[in-house]
Design an enzyme around this catalytic site. Structure first.
Site, PDB file in Angstrom:
ATOM      1  N   GLY A  82       0.821  -1.210   0.000  1.00 57.86           N
ATOM      2  CA  GLY A  82       0.000   0.000   0.000  1.00 57.86           C
ATOM      3  C   GLY A  82       0.848   1.250   0.000  1.00 57.86           C
ATOM      4  CG  ASN A  83      -0.406   4.654  -1.386  1.00 60.71           C
ATOM      5  OD1 ASN A  83      -1.158   5.358  -0.731  1.00 60.71           O
ATOM      6  ND2 ASN A  83      -0.772   4.088  -2.535  1.00 60.71           N
ATOM      7  NE  ARG A  84       5.357   6.606   4.425  1.00 63.37           N
ATOM      8  CZ  ARG A  84       5.676   5.841   5.459  1.00 63.37           C
ATOM      9  NH1 ARG A  84       4.852   5.716   6.463  1.00 63.37           N
ATOM     10  NH2 ARG A  84       6.832   5.205   5.465  1.00 63.37           N
ATOM     11  CB  SER A  85      -2.907   7.975  -0.030  1.00 66.56           C
ATOM     12  OG  SER A  85      -4.038   8.773  -0.218  1.00 66.56           O
ATOM     13  CB  ALA A  90      -1.718   7.515  -3.497  1.00 63.34           C
TER      14      ALA A  90
END
Ligand SMILES: Cc1cc2nc3c(=O)[nH]c(=O)nc-3n(C[C@H](O)[C@H](O)[C@H](O)COP(=O)(O)O)c2cc1C
Length: 455
Positions: A242-245, A313
């Protein structure tokens, strides 16, 4: 399409939904009528409740749905009679062949026909059905009878039908139905700058106007689609890449668009803040799901939105072969990643192709680019992705980027200009951005009106 401004301010409208496959479109119609300032209550036939749930319509309309002609209201009043007396117009969309027949013959076996019989207000009817059904002499005779009653018929359109065939039977575009309603009510009250937008969600304080003269209703009647949050690409059933969005930027834009009167669809990945109550939320966990949601909104017949803002994102890579079972520690893990499609570029391309083929009006496309260290790639991205505006930020700068309540962005425009904004609340960034979007949209609407006049 509707003109800019609120044309049904404080009008009380009943929306009658019957058992057509097009019933799902009535949800968007409800939102568009609300965006024009109307207070809408919903009547449904029993068949319609098989196609869409009353819960959705009760939540969005903030009124109980009347789907049973024999049920009394909580206060003991008869539902269809009080509707007949309380509302200023009844819009029946979609109207089935069966309902047209019932209405033409005065058969009051559902709440909509009963209310129409009991009222003297304008009735707007938008039929939707298979082409053969619409062409049948029985249906045509029923339509003619309704015209004799003085009802306002919004003819169905020619095109692909749910059956897979092509014919005249598609529900008229929602803009045409809204326009017909405005006309049936004798035209529009003048748009009031700064006026509240009726039943549309008013989430959050608008804050200071980002630019002098920006109207609070300048997106009324428009459909704004926003992608927000981060995607989660599965490794196995419990883990993902995943990502930090946080989704905060996109959600702020959705809130701002709702406040300006737009109907808003939020395509939402992983997020840490609640989406606004007034938005239609489509959850999309992976890049593939987000792509599918965007595809559904950009069919060959033309984009189903006026504005698309892509803040999500979206993963650039996903695990090549996610495991169907949880991978155990003892077996170790090496991930082979594959690139995901570039959703911004692909969607912009699909929009261009569909408007080229259909002649539909072009929407305003906005992309977001999270950069690290410098924004020097942003202008090239704007060109290569084919969007109108590209909003770039350096996520390594303090207060800017993932998870924060503030952002420091530069807005690059396809006309070659760029604006570097100071650090500000994400809601203020949203306000600035939608000011620019509203100006572009007004120019596009003006262009298509001029084109229509010359044709
Ligand atoms: C999947 C499905 C889709 C249908 N779509 C339509 C339609 O678009 N138009 C129509 O006139 N009838 C359609 N029908 C048939 C109506 O649902 C049926 O005639 C029903 O009795 C209509 O009831 P109502 O007019 O009381 O809502 C459909 C039926 C099914 C099963």
């Amino acid at each position: 399409m509707t003109e800019q401004g609120v044309r049904l301010q404080d009008r009380r409208i009943a929306l009658g939904i019957t058992g057509s496959i097009a019933a799902y479109k009535a949800v968007d119609l409800l939102r568009l009528l609300q965006a024009e300032g109307a207070d809408v209550r919903v009547l449904m036939t029993a068949s319609a409740t098989e196609f869409i749930g009353t819960l959705t319509l009760e939540t969005l309309s903030r009124h109980p749905v009347d789907s049973d002609v024999l049920a009394l209201q909580a206060d003991g009043r008869i539902g269809h009679i009080s509707t007949a007396h309380d509302v200023e117009a009844i819009v029946v969309a979609p109207a089935t062949a069966h309902w047209l027949g019932a209405m033409a013959n005065g058969l009051a076996s559902d709440s909509i026909t009963a209310a129409c019989l009991a009222t003297s207000v304008p009735v707007i009817v938008a039929p939707a059905m298979d082409g053969g059904m619409y062409a049948h002499p029985a249906t045509q005779a029923n339509v003619a009878r309704l015209r004799e009653f003085g009802y306002h018929l919004v003819e169905p359109e020619f095109g692909p039908l749910a059956s897979g065939m092509v014919g005249q039977g598609r529900l008229a575009s929602l803009d045409r139905i809204v326009d017909a309603t405005v006309r049936a009510l004798g035209g529009a009250p003048a748009a009031v700058a700064g006026a509240p937008t009726g039943a549309v969600s008013q989430s959050g304080a608008p804050g200071n106007s980002a630019s002098a003269g920006s109207s609070r209703t300048d997106l009324a009647g428009r459909h704004v689609v926003v992608t927000a949050g981060g995607t989660a690409e599965p490794i196995d059933p419990v883990r993902f890449v995943g990502n930090r969005s946080s989704g905060k930027m996109g959600i702020a834009i959705a809130e701002e668009a709702l406040d300006r009167g737009a109907a808003v669809t939020l395509i939402l990945g992983n997020h840490t803040v609640e989406p606004p109550a007034g938005a239609h939320v489509a959850h999309a966990e992976t890049a593939a799901e987000m792509e599918a949601a965007l595809r559904a909104l950009t069919p060959p017949s033309g984009p189903r939105f006026d504005v698309l803002v892509m803040t999500a994102a979206v993963a650039d890579f996903r695990p090549h072969s996610p495991s169907a079972k949880k991978v155990s520690r003892s077996s170790g893990m090496t991930l082979e990643m594959v690139a995901t499609p570039d959703l911004l570029a692909a969607t912009a391309e699909r929009v261009r192709t569909s408007i080229g083929a259909s002649g539909a009006r072009r929407p305003v496309l906005v992309g977001f680019a999270a950069e690290t260290g410098s924004l020097e790639r942003a202008e090239e991205k704007l060109r290569s992705k084919g969007v109108d505006l590209l909003v770039a930020n350096d996520v390594t700068e303090p207060g800017s980027g993932f998870g924060t309540d503030t952002n420091k962005v530069t807005i690059y425009s396809s006309d070659g200009s760029s604006e570097e904004l100071p650090l500000m609340a994400k809601r203020e960034v949203a306000e600035f951005l939608l000011d620019r979007v509203a100006v572009r949209l007004a120019a596009i609407v003006g262009e298509s009106a001029a084109l229509a006049e010359t044709n």
